[in-house]
Design a protein around this motif. Structure first.
Motif, PDB file in Angstrom:
ATOM      1  N   LEU A 273      -4.013   3.896  -3.766  1.00 62.42           N
ATOM      2  CA  LEU A 273      -4.763   5.071  -4.225  1.00 62.42           C
ATOM      3  C   LEU A 273      -3.797   6.122  -4.771  1.00 62.42           C
ATOM      4  CD1 LEU A 273      -7.628   6.358  -4.316  1.00 62.42           C
ATOM      5  CD2 LEU A 273      -7.178   7.273  -2.023  1.00 62.42           C
ATOM      6  N   LYS A 274      -4.062   6.539  -6.003  1.00 62.06           N
ATOM      7  CA  LYS A 274      -3.245   7.619  -6.581  1.00 62.06           C
ATOM      8  C   LYS A 274      -3.868   8.953  -6.195  1.00 62.06           C
ATOM      9  CE  LYS A 274      -2.149   9.170 -11.237  1.00 62.06           C
ATOM     10  NZ  LYS A 274      -2.730   8.934 -12.564  1.00 62.06           N
ATOM     11  N   ARG A 275      -5.181   9.020  -6.395  1.00 65.10           N
ATOM     12  CA  ARG A 275      -5.888  10.276  -6.104  1.00 65.10           C
ATOM     13  C   ARG A 275      -7.361   9.949  -5.918  1.00 65.10           C
ATOM     14  NH1 ARG A 275      -7.995  13.924  -9.928  1.00 65.10           N
ATOM     15  NH2 ARG A 275      -8.390  15.963  -9.030  1.00 65.10           N
ATOM     16  N   GLY A 276      -7.919  10.402  -4.823  1.00 65.64           N
ATOM     17  CA  GLY A 276      -9.356  10.167  -4.635  1.00 65.64           C
ATOM     18  C   GLY A 276      -9.726   9.865  -3.199  1.00 65.64           C
ATOM     19  N   TYR A 277     -10.702   8.974  -3.052  1.00 67.49           N
ATOM     20  CA  TYR A 277     -11.413   8.833  -1.784  1.00 67.49           C
ATOM     21  C   TYR A 277     -11.350   7.409  -1.213  1.00 67.49           C
ATOM     22  CZ  TYR A 277     -13.670  13.097  -3.477  1.00 67.49           C
ATOM     23  OH  TYR A 277     -13.923  14.366  -3.944  1.00 67.49           O
ATOM     24  N   ILE A 278     -11.465   7.336   0.111  1.00 65.33           N
ATOM     25  CA  ILE A 278     -11.725   6.058   0.787  1.00 65.33           C
ATOM     26  C   ILE A 278     -12.965   6.281   1.656  1.00 65.33           C
ATOM     27  CG2 ILE A 278     -10.859   4.291   2.380  1.00 65.33           C
ATOM     28  CD1 ILE A 278      -8.015   5.208   1.660  1.00 65.33           C
ATOM     29  N   LEU A 279     -14.001   5.529   1.371  1.00 65.40           N
ATOM     30  CA  LEU A 279     -15.275   5.702   2.082  1.00 65.40           C
ATOM     31  C   LEU A 279     -15.532   4.428   2.898  1.00 65.40           C
ATOM     32  CD1 LEU A 279     -18.572   6.790   0.264  1.00 65.40           C
ATOM     33  CD2 LEU A 279     -18.546   5.190   2.111  1.00 65.40           C
ATOM     34  N   THR A 280     -15.625   4.597   4.200  1.00 60.55           N
ATOM     35  CA  THR A 280     -15.787   3.434   5.086  1.00 60.55           C
ATOM     36  C   THR A 280     -17.073   3.578   5.887  1.00 60.55           C
ATOM     37  OG1 THR A 280     -13.370   3.409   5.331  1.00 60.55           O
ATOM     38  CG2 THR A 280     -14.628   2.050   6.871  1.00 60.55           C
ATOM     39  N   ILE A 281     -17.973   2.616   5.706  1.00 57.30           N
ATOM     40  CA  ILE A 281     -19.218   2.629   6.483  1.00 57.30           C
ATOM     41  C   ILE A 281     -19.209   1.398   7.388  1.00 57.30           C
ATOM     42  CG2 ILE A 281     -21.748   2.622   6.393  1.00 57.30           C
ATOM     43  CD1 ILE A 281     -21.587   3.762   3.583  1.00 57.30           C
ATOM     44  N   ASP A 282     -19.455   1.632   8.668  1.00 52.15           N
ATOM     45  CA  ASP A 282     -19.451   0.497   9.588  1.00 52.15           C
ATOM     46  C   ASP A 282     -20.014   0.929  10.931  1.00 52.15           C
ATOM     47  OD1 ASP A 282     -18.852  -2.124  10.514  1.00 52.15           O
ATOM     48  OD2 ASP A 282     -17.149  -2.140   9.150  1.00 52.15           O
ATOM     49  N   TYR A 283     -20.267  -0.053  11.810  1.00 53.99           N
ATOM     50  CA  TYR A 283     -20.663   0.351  13.149  1.00 53.99           C
ATOM     51  C   TYR A 283     -19.403   0.523  13.976  1.00 53.99           C
ATOM     52  CZ  TYR A 283     -21.109  -4.791  13.253  1.00 53.99           C
ATOM     53  OH  TYR A 283     -20.934  -6.132  13.081  1.00 53.99           O
ATOM     54  N   GLY A 284     -19.408   1.573  14.787  1.00 50.17           N
ATOM     55  CA  GLY A 284     -18.211   1.836  15.568  1.00 50.17           C
ATOM     56  C   GLY A 284     -18.328   3.128  16.326  1.00 50.17           C
ATOM     57  N   TYR A 285     -17.231   3.469  16.967  1.00 44.35           N
ATOM     58  CA  TYR A 285     -17.199   4.642  17.836  1.00 44.35           C
ATOM     59  C   TYR A 285     -15.894   5.411  17.645  1.00 44.35           C
ATOM     60  CZ  TYR A 285     -20.393   1.647  20.604  1.00 44.35           C
ATOM     61  OH  TYR A 285     -21.393   0.830  21.023  1.00 44.35           O
ATOM     62  N   SER A 286     -15.853   6.601  18.222  1.00 45.54           N
ATOM     63  CA  SER A 286     -14.570   7.298  18.383  1.00 45.54           C
ATOM     64  C   SER A 286     -13.790   6.536  19.459  1.00 45.54           C
ATOM     65  CB  SER A 286     -14.818   8.725  18.854  1.00 45.54           C
ATOM     66  OG  SER A 286     -15.434   8.667  20.136  1.00 45.54           O
ATOM     67  N   ALA A 287     -12.465   6.770  19.545  1.00 47.67           N
ATOM     68  CA  ALA A 287     -11.645   6.059  20.530  1.00 47.67           C
ATOM     69  C   ALA A 287     -12.147   6.335  21.948  1.00 47.67           C
ATOM     70  CB  ALA A 287     -10.192   6.497  20.401  1.00 47.67           C
ATOM     71  N   GLU A 288     -12.556   7.562  22.186  1.00 44.11           N
ATOM     72  CA  GLU A 288     -12.978   7.945  23.533  1.00 44.11           C
ATOM     73  C   GLU A 288     -14.172   7.098  23.984  1.00 44.11           C
ATOM     74  OE1 GLU A 288     -14.768  11.723  23.705  1.00 44.11           O
ATOM     75  OE2 GLU A 288     -14.918  11.623  25.898  1.00 44.11           O
ATOM     76  N   LYS A 289     -15.097   6.907  23.059  1.00 42.65           N
ATOM     77  CA  LYS A 289     -16.303   6.147  23.375  1.00 42.65           C
ATOM     78  C   LYS A 289     -16.002   4.636  23.408  1.00 42.65           C
ATOM     79  CE  LYS A 289     -21.065   6.716  22.005  1.00 42.65           C
ATOM     80  NZ  LYS A 289     -21.974   7.035  20.930  1.00 42.65           N
ATOM     81  N   TYR A 290     -15.161   4.225  22.480  1.00 47.05           N
ATOM     82  CA  TYR A 290     -14.839   2.797  22.362  1.00 47.05           C
ATOM     83  C   TYR A 290     -14.190   2.300  23.658  1.00 47.05           C
ATOM     84  CZ  TYR A 290     -13.579  -1.376  19.606  1.00 47.05           C
ATOM     85  OH  TYR A 290     -13.492  -2.640  19.090  1.00 47.05           O
ATOM     86  N   TYR A 291     -13.196   3.085  24.121  1.00 44.76           N
ATOM     87  CA  TYR A 291     -12.420   2.635  25.283  1.00 44.76           C
ATOM     88  C   TYR A 291     -12.865   3.337  26.566  1.00 44.76           C
ATOM     89  CZ  TYR A 291      -9.702   0.372  21.664  1.00 44.76           C
ATOM     90  OH  TYR A 291      -9.322  -0.418  20.591  1.00 44.76           O
ATOM     91  N   ARG A 292     -14.186   3.524  26.693  1.00 49.99           N
ATOM     92  CA  ARG A 292     -14.696   4.050  27.959  1.00 49.99           C
ATOM     93  C   ARG A 292     -14.458   3.029  29.056  1.00 49.99           C
ATOM     94  NH1 ARG A 292     -20.328   6.702  26.212  1.00 49.99           N
ATOM     95  NH2 ARG A 292     -19.427   8.702  25.714  1.00 49.99           N
ATOM     96  N   PRO A 293     -14.040   3.501  30.246  1.00 52.33           N
ATOM     97  CA  PRO A 293     -13.824   2.543  31.337  1.00 52.33           C
ATOM     98  C   PRO A 293     -15.040   1.651  31.588  1.00 52.33           C
ATOM     99  CG  PRO A 293     -12.964   4.684  31.927  1.00 52.33           C
ATOM    100  CD  PRO A 293     -13.682   4.878  30.620  1.00 52.33           C
TER     101      PRO A 293
END
Ligand SMILES: C[S@@+](CC[C@H](N)C(=O)[O-])C[C@H]1O[C@@H](n2cnc3c(N)ncnc32)[C@H](O)[C@@H]1O
Length: 348
Positions: A206-226
């Motif tokens: 990328l020289k200049r612009g955007y990266i748009l990522t759509i997916d199912y997922g979580y923040s790290a806190e939620k992802y790695y909940r005990p």
């Protein structure tokens, strides 16, 4: 035997998803100052439906100068899917810039794209969850990795030392310490190191612009909940979901949720700046999905059409389904603070 790969994604519900995304991508072109060429790079294009919906939308709605500037590139790993995509998109393949409403469409690999050559937007829908992941497990105070071997003619899991120090660095970077007591013995989760390599590659092109990522997922806190002690690995076989990655070998889709915090933090290492993270439902509402729902009562549609379309639109924003997917937008070399339509608070 040729396996026909079938995915159910937001584009399977009709053209609304692609059209609304098209609104956002067009605004990006304006914010970038209407560059020519303007690149849209779709990574992981499935059966080509999203590309088809976007190109149709641009052809009917975009200004001629946008169509003239547009260079649409698809990066696809599966040769089988490339064939399906080319079949579906064949009307765009004979590029003739002189004709009204034509766009330049091509399939490329990463090595075809020069460093810092893309001004525009790299985007993906349900790509990152498809990358292979490392399965890790807590044993005593240590982080171990899950491997596979064949013993007595059977696939057998082996727990051993981690294959890469990058796994340790990953947990340090995202601020998660699995050795803490709150994580039970045998706590198992995944790490998507390929997502980080992928992001570095995208950022480098990328020289200049955007990266748009759509997916199912979580923040790290939620992802790695005990409490999430078995991770997020999911398998799909004939549209049925289960959690045994060792069944239907070679015939099932295996996915893991995306850790959006990791994309944000590693993105900073690659000169990317996160400008927004939201849920797909809110993103699509801000781009005009609500107007589409209202339009259904305008008297223009038959009753069966109204039911079908209303159901599709509701599925796109359903918080426990597609509407709860994450939408992450990162930028590179963009100082302008123009806000993106997709992150505006929708009017109700
Ligand atoms: C679930 S499908 C998503 C399809 C499409 N984006 C949509 O919205 O309908 C995942 C796609 O990513 C592709 N894919 C997976 N890993 C990839 C990689 N490393 N590079 C490029 N494409 C990849 C798959 O072949 C498939 O086309």
């Amino acid at each position: 035997m040729v396996l026909r790969e079938i995915f159910f994604t937001a584009s399977s519900l009709g053209q609304d998803f692609g059209q609304l995304l098209g609104v956002q991508l067009q605004q990006m072109w304006h914010i970038l100052g209407c560059p020519n060429p303007f690149y849209l790079v779709e990574m992981g294009a499935g059966n080509g439906e999203l590309a088809q919906d976007l190109l149709n939308y641009f052809q009917s709605n975009a200004h001629q100068s946008f169509l003239e500037a547009l260079q649409y590139i698809i990066i696809e790993r599966s040769p089988n899917l490339v064939k399906q995509q080319q079949e579906r998109l064949k009307s765009w393949l004979n590029f003739d810039r002189g004709r009204q409403g034509t766009v330049d469409l091509k399939w490329q690999s990463w090595s075809d794209i020069n460093p810092e050559s893309i001004e525009g937007c790299f985007f993906s829908n349900e790509l990152v969850d498809a990358f292979p992941v490392h399965l890790v497990q807590k044993e005593g105070q240590q982080l171990k990795e899950v491997y596979l071997s064949i013993r007595d003619h059977k696939l057998t899991e082996i727990i051993d030392d981690i294959s890469s120090e990058n796994l340790t660095q990953y947990f340090e970077r995202i601020g998660v310490d699995l050795s803490q007591q709150q994580y039970p013995q045998g706590y198992r989760t995944e790490v998507n190191l390929q997502a980080l390599d992928w992001l570095e590659t995208v950022a480098s092109k990328l020289k200049r612009g955007y990266i748009l990522t759509i997916d199912y997922g979580y923040s790290a806190e939620k992802y790695y909940r005990p409490s999430r002690h078995q991770g997020t690995l999911q398998c799909y076989y004939q549209h049925r979901r289960h959690n045994n990655p060792y069944a239907n070998l070679g015939y099932q889709d295996i996915t893991a949720h995306v850790n959006f915090t990791a994309l944000e933090l590693y993105g900073e290492l690659y000169n990317l700046h996160q400008i927004g993270f939201t849920q797909q439902g809110l993103f699509l509402m801000a781009l005009g999905l609500g107007d589409r729902l209202n339009e259904l009562s305008s008297g223009k549609f038959s009753l069966p059409e109204i039911f079908k379309r209303r159901d599709a639109l509701h599925q796109l924003i359903e918080p426990t389904g597609l509407g709860g997917y994450g939408v992450l937008i990162q930028v590179k070399n963009l100082t302008q603070s123009d806000s993106l339509k997709g992150f505006a608070v929708p009017d109700y």
